[in-house]
Design a protein around this motif. Structure first.
Motif, PDB file in Angstrom:
ATOM      1  N   VAL A  50     -23.688   0.469   9.235  1.00 42.20           N
ATOM      2  CA  VAL A  50     -24.355   1.769   9.300  1.00 42.20           C
ATOM      3  C   VAL A  50     -24.311   2.395  10.699  1.00 42.20           C
ATOM      4  CG1 VAL A  50     -26.613   2.896   9.086  1.00 42.20           C
ATOM      5  CG2 VAL A  50     -25.821   1.359   7.302  1.00 42.20           C
ATOM      6  N   PRO A  51     -24.445   1.627  11.799  1.00 37.58           N
ATOM      7  CA  PRO A  51     -24.392   2.258  13.121  1.00 37.58           C
ATOM      8  C   PRO A  51     -23.092   3.020  13.388  1.00 37.58           C
ATOM      9  CG  PRO A  51     -25.308   0.056  13.317  1.00 37.58           C
ATOM     10  CD  PRO A  51     -24.791   0.188  11.908  1.00 37.58           C
ATOM     11  N   ALA A  52     -22.031   2.737  12.620  1.00 31.09           N
ATOM     12  CA  ALA A  52     -20.734   3.385  12.864  1.00 31.09           C
ATOM     13  C   ALA A  52     -20.598   4.718  12.153  1.00 31.09           C
ATOM     14  CB  ALA A  52     -19.599   2.455  12.415  1.00 31.09           C
ATOM     15  N   TRP A  53     -21.490   5.026  11.202  1.00 32.79           N
ATOM     16  CA  TRP A  53     -21.238   6.165  10.325  1.00 32.79           C
ATOM     17  C   TRP A  53     -22.013   7.411  10.734  1.00 32.79           C
ATOM     18  CZ3 TRP A  53     -17.475   3.653   9.012  1.00 32.79           C
ATOM     19  CH2 TRP A  53     -17.495   2.408   8.384  1.00 32.79           C
ATOM     20  N   ASN A  54     -21.405   8.552  10.465  1.00 31.97           N
ATOM     21  CA  ASN A  54     -22.087   9.830  10.611  1.00 31.97           C
ATOM     22  C   ASN A  54     -22.787  10.229   9.314  1.00 31.97           C
ATOM     23  OD1 ASN A  54     -22.590  12.385  12.152  1.00 31.97           O
ATOM     24  ND2 ASN A  54     -21.447  13.263  10.444  1.00 31.97           N
ATOM     25  N   CYS A  55     -22.271   9.744   8.183  1.00 32.19           N
ATOM     26  CA  CYS A  55     -22.882   9.993   6.876  1.00 32.19           C
ATOM     27  C   CYS A  55     -23.116   8.676   6.161  1.00 32.19           C
ATOM     28  CB  CYS A  55     -22.004  10.909   6.018  1.00 32.19           C
ATOM     29  SG  CYS A  55     -21.934  12.617   6.606  1.00 32.19           S
ATOM     30  N   ALA A  56     -24.232   8.585   5.471  1.00 38.65           N
ATOM     31  CA  ALA A  56     -24.578   7.380   4.718  1.00 38.65           C
ATOM     32  C   ALA A  56     -24.423   7.683   3.230  1.00 38.65           C
ATOM     33  CB  ALA A  56     -26.013   6.945   5.024  1.00 38.65           C
ATOM     34  N   PRO A  57     -23.323   7.273   2.617  1.00 37.93           N
ATOM     35  CA  PRO A  57     -23.091   7.622   1.212  1.00 37.93           C
ATOM     36  C   PRO A  57     -24.146   7.042   0.290  1.00 37.93           C
ATOM     37  CG  PRO A  57     -21.540   5.945   1.942  1.00 37.93           C
ATOM     38  CD  PRO A  57     -22.259   6.424   3.170  1.00 37.93           C
ATOM     39  N   ARG A  58     -24.448   7.768  -0.758  1.00 35.21           N
ATOM     40  CA  ARG A  58     -25.333   7.263  -1.807  1.00 35.21           C
ATOM     41  C   ARG A  58     -24.492   6.624  -2.897  1.00 35.21           C
ATOM     42  NH1 ARG A  58     -28.116   7.742   1.899  1.00 35.21           N
ATOM     43  NH2 ARG A  58     -29.985   9.008   2.052  1.00 35.21           N
ATOM     44  N   LEU A  59     -25.071   5.653  -3.570  1.00 40.10           N
ATOM     45  CA  LEU A  59     -24.432   5.030  -4.728  1.00 40.10           C
ATOM     46  C   LEU A  59     -25.331   5.299  -5.925  1.00 40.10           C
ATOM     47  CD1 LEU A  59     -22.105   3.118  -5.739  1.00 40.10           C
ATOM     48  CD2 LEU A  59     -23.738   1.234  -5.447  1.00 40.10           C
ATOM     49  N   VAL A  60     -24.818   6.024  -6.903  1.00 41.13           N
ATOM     50  CA  VAL A  60     -25.582   6.334  -8.110  1.00 41.13           C
ATOM     51  C   VAL A  60     -25.017   5.503  -9.257  1.00 41.13           C
ATOM     52  CG1 VAL A  60     -26.037   8.089  -9.862  1.00 41.13           C
ATOM     53  CG2 VAL A  60     -26.319   8.636  -7.434  1.00 41.13           C
ATOM     54  N   ILE A  61     -25.881   4.705  -9.866  1.00 44.14           N
ATOM     55  CA  ILE A  61     -25.506   3.867 -11.004  1.00 44.14           C
ATOM     56  C   ILE A  61     -26.269   4.410 -12.208  1.00 44.14           C
ATOM     57  CG2 ILE A  61     -25.434   1.529 -11.933  1.00 44.14           C
ATOM     58  CD1 ILE A  61     -25.767   0.545  -8.995  1.00 44.14           C
ATOM     59  N   ARG A  62     -25.561   5.086 -13.112  1.00 42.34           N
ATOM     60  CA  ARG A  62     -26.232   5.750 -14.225  1.00 42.34           C
ATOM     61  C   ARG A  62     -25.642   5.309 -15.556  1.00 42.34           C
ATOM     62  NH1 ARG A  62     -23.967  11.952 -14.004  1.00 42.34           N
ATOM     63  NH2 ARG A  62     -24.350  11.828 -16.234  1.00 42.34           N
ATOM     64  N   ALA A  63     -26.447   5.415 -16.592  1.00 43.47           N
ATOM     65  CA  ALA A  63     -26.010   5.021 -17.930  1.00 43.47           C
ATOM     66  C   ALA A  63     -26.668   5.934 -18.950  1.00 43.47           C
ATOM     67  CB  ALA A  63     -26.390   3.566 -18.203  1.00 43.47           C
ATOM     68  N   LEU A 163     -29.193   4.215  -6.209  1.00 47.32           N
ATOM     69  CA  LEU A 163     -30.155   4.537  -7.255  1.00 47.32           C
ATOM     70  C   LEU A 163     -29.569   4.157  -8.604  1.00 47.32           C
ATOM     71  CD1 LEU A 163     -29.898   7.168  -5.102  1.00 47.32           C
ATOM     72  CD2 LEU A 163     -31.937   7.844  -6.341  1.00 47.32           C
ATOM     73  N   ALA A 164     -30.400   3.560  -9.454  1.00 45.26           N
ATOM     74  CA  ALA A 164     -29.971   3.199 -10.805  1.00 45.26           C
ATOM     75  C   ALA A 164     -30.956   3.785 -11.807  1.00 45.26           C
ATOM     76  CB  ALA A 164     -29.900   1.678 -10.969  1.00 45.26           C
ATOM     77  N   GLY A 165     -30.438   4.364 -12.887  1.00 41.99           N
ATOM     78  CA  GLY A 165     -31.321   4.933 -13.890  1.00 41.99           C
ATOM     79  C   GLY A 165     -30.555   5.449 -15.088  1.00 41.99           C
ATOM     80  N   ILE A 166     -31.280   5.902 -16.086  1.00 38.75           N
ATOM     81  CA  ILE A 166     -30.697   6.463 -17.297  1.00 38.75           C
ATOM     82  C   ILE A 166     -30.516   7.963 -17.108  1.00 38.75           C
ATOM     83  CG2 ILE A 166     -31.074   6.896 -19.752  1.00 38.75           C
ATOM     84  CD1 ILE A 166     -32.578   4.266 -19.896  1.00 38.75           C
ATOM     85  N   GLY A 167     -29.332   8.440 -17.385  1.00 36.95           N
ATOM     86  CA  GLY A 167     -29.059   9.861 -17.257  1.00 36.95           C
ATOM     87  C   GLY A 167     -28.660  10.247 -15.842  1.00 36.95           C
ATOM     88  N   ILE A 180     -21.278   5.878 -10.446  1.00 40.81           N
ATOM     89  CA  ILE A 180     -20.769   4.837 -11.347  1.00 40.81           C
ATOM     90  C   ILE A 180     -21.406   5.063 -12.713  1.00 40.81           C
ATOM     91  CG2 ILE A 180     -20.459   2.372 -11.710  1.00 40.81           C
ATOM     92  CD1 ILE A 180     -19.272   3.453  -9.073  1.00 40.81           C
ATOM     93  N   ARG A 181     -20.590   5.355 -13.725  1.00 42.77           N
ATOM     94  CA  ARG A 181     -21.086   5.633 -15.073  1.00 42.77           C
ATOM     95  C   ARG A 181     -20.939   4.378 -15.932  1.00 42.77           C
ATOM     96  NH1 ARG A 181     -21.082  11.366 -15.565  1.00 42.77           N
ATOM     97  NH2 ARG A 181     -20.038  12.370 -13.831  1.00 42.77           N
ATOM     98  N   MET A 182     -22.021   3.652 -16.074  1.00 42.96           N
ATOM     99  CA  MET A 182     -21.996   2.403 -16.812  1.00 42.96           C
ATOM    100  C   MET A 182     -21.968   2.651 -18.316  1.00 42.96           C
ATOM    101  SD  MET A 182     -21.954   0.212 -14.362  1.00 42.96           S
ATOM    102  CE  MET A 182     -22.374  -1.366 -15.109  1.00 42.96           C
TER     103      MET A 182
END
Length: 437
Positions: A50-63, A163-167, A180-182
């Protein structure tokens, strides 16, 4: 597998380490395709630098439904990422202060059951949404008043978040994420059950190895400027993950770029466009090969599409006045045009050209149709017994052999049988597999 202390950080083979992470995740989770697996592995890797990045990507895990494996995948992320902070119901103030405690090395935020916060039946937590939105870019702080001290305090927000959730999640979050569309596993697909006390130590080894490898290359990652197959915010989001892939070398640089294009295209295709943008896109379809159309003809064509909203847009469908009001925001106005049937109010194709190019451009492809730029030719990261050189962009020879996706006589799922050292076929991002337990 070696323990974290057996190999000097500069001599860790990054490509092999990422292969191990992919193989380990694949034993417990069936992801929808290879692109999704690549994105998860690289996102986990990026959390350790993380100290190297200008942006911190989000990971969305949805189903779309329960039992699609989203929580199990989040378990894998928790076991492998840097300083995980798992929560299902944290207050925004608690999250702010968790980041503020050590802003130079923030925790990785993991939010399960995110649909209870942002879903259709939730009221929506605007403070938490604001934190996740602002925390995507370094240097964006939030200001809070401390009544006890009668002072105004600035709290950092920069941190990786999954973040993980339905929809679907809010578009302001998915626009900053690898999505990521599970899917629910199909009959005949199986995975190994995950038990923290039994299987957690293996993930600990991989997590420590990732941390040792990536923190040893923070200077290189900070200076990295990888060639990106995307633009604007999508490029900002994927740059840390592609930088990790370039540092690893092997097949990962090319596979990362293909995954970035594939998942971003899937996300954009599934987005609900605004009414204005939908109208622009539908007007392009309605014009077909015409250079100009009378307003009445354009309206008939728009309302004639049974899958478009224009036939029911108002008591009698989309009207000429409403059409003009919607298009006026794009500086598109009707004019008097002479047609073969006589003069009438209408629109020309040239009226729309600039707006089409800006708001709903046609997809771009490369000469080979892949849409992915070539990876710059740079020597591999490590050679046997030597430390890595400077730079993070690695060459991927087109003729490089591709490891098998499966091992013979190994239990697993159809098309994704992961052995103890199975390696994903990173060259085939369109290889469809089904989803996890």
């Amino acid at each position: 597998m070696t323990t974290p202390d057996e190999t000097a950080p500069e001599q860790i083979d990054g490509a092999e380490l990422l292969d191990d992470v992919a193989a380990t995740i694949g034993r417990y989770v069936v992801l929808p395709n290879t692109s999704a697996l690549i994105a998860v592995v690289l996102w986990i890797g990026a959390s350790h630098a993380v100290p190297a990045w200008n942006c911190a990507p989000r990971l969305v895990i949805r189903a779309p439904e329960k039992r699609c494996g989203k929580s199990r995948l989040l378990d894998m992320v928790e076991g492998l990422c840097h300083r995980p902070l798992m929560t299902t119901n944290a207050s925004p103030s608690a999250v702010y202060r968790s980041i503020s405690m050590k802003p130079s090395d923030p925790p990785t935020l993991l939010i399960d059951e995110a649909d209870t916060i942002f879903g259709d039946k939730a009221n929506g937590d605007e403070n938490l949404r604001g934190l996740l939105k602002a925390g995507h870019q370094r240097g964006r702080t939030t200001i809070r008043y401390n009544a006890g001290r009668d002072t105004v305090e600035k709290h950092p927000t920069f941190a990786m978040a999954a973040l993980a959730g339905i929809g679907a999640m809010p578009d302001t979050i998915e626009d900053r994420a690898a999505v990521i569309r599970m899917r629910r596993r199909a009959p005949g697909e199986s995975v190994q059950p995950y038990r923290v006390r039994r299987d957690g130590p293996e993930l600990d080894v991989l997590r420590h190895s990732l941390n040792r490898w990536l923190t040893a290359h923070l200077d290189e990652l900070t200076d990295a400027a990888p060639e990106m197959p995307l633009e604007d915010r999508a490029a900002d989001t994927w740059e840390p993950m592609i930088a990790v892939a370039d540092l690893a070398g092997g097949q990962w640089p090319r596979a990362a770029r293909k995954a970035a294009v594939s998942l971003t295209s899937d996300r954009d295709a599934g987005d609900e466009a605004s009414l204005h943008t939908r109208l622009l896109a539908d007007c392009r379809i309605a014009f077909q090969d015409a250079d100009a159309l009378p307003t009445a003809e354009l309206l008939d064509r728009l309302k004639g599409d049974p899958e478009a909203p224009w036939a029911t847009h108002g008591p009698s469908g989309l009207s000429a006045m409403k059409l003009g009001n919607l298009l006026r925001d794009f500086e598109i106005r009707s004019s008097n045009i002479r047609f073969t049937t006589g003069q009438a109010k209408g629109y020309t194709r040239s009226d729309f050209s600039d707006a089409w190019n800006r708001y709903c451009p046609e997809p771009k492809t490369t000469a080979d149709g892949g849409g992915v730029p070539a990876v710059p030719g740079v020597p591999a990261q490590v050679s046997t017994g030597t430390a890595s050189g400077s730079g993070t962009a690695q060459a991927v020879p087109p003729s490089q052999a591709v490891p098998d996706l499966t091992w013979d006589a190994t239990a697993g799922t159809a098309g994704t049988a992961w052995g103890p050292r199975a390696v994903p076929d990173l060259s085939d991002n369109d290889h469809a597999t089904r989803e996890t337990a």
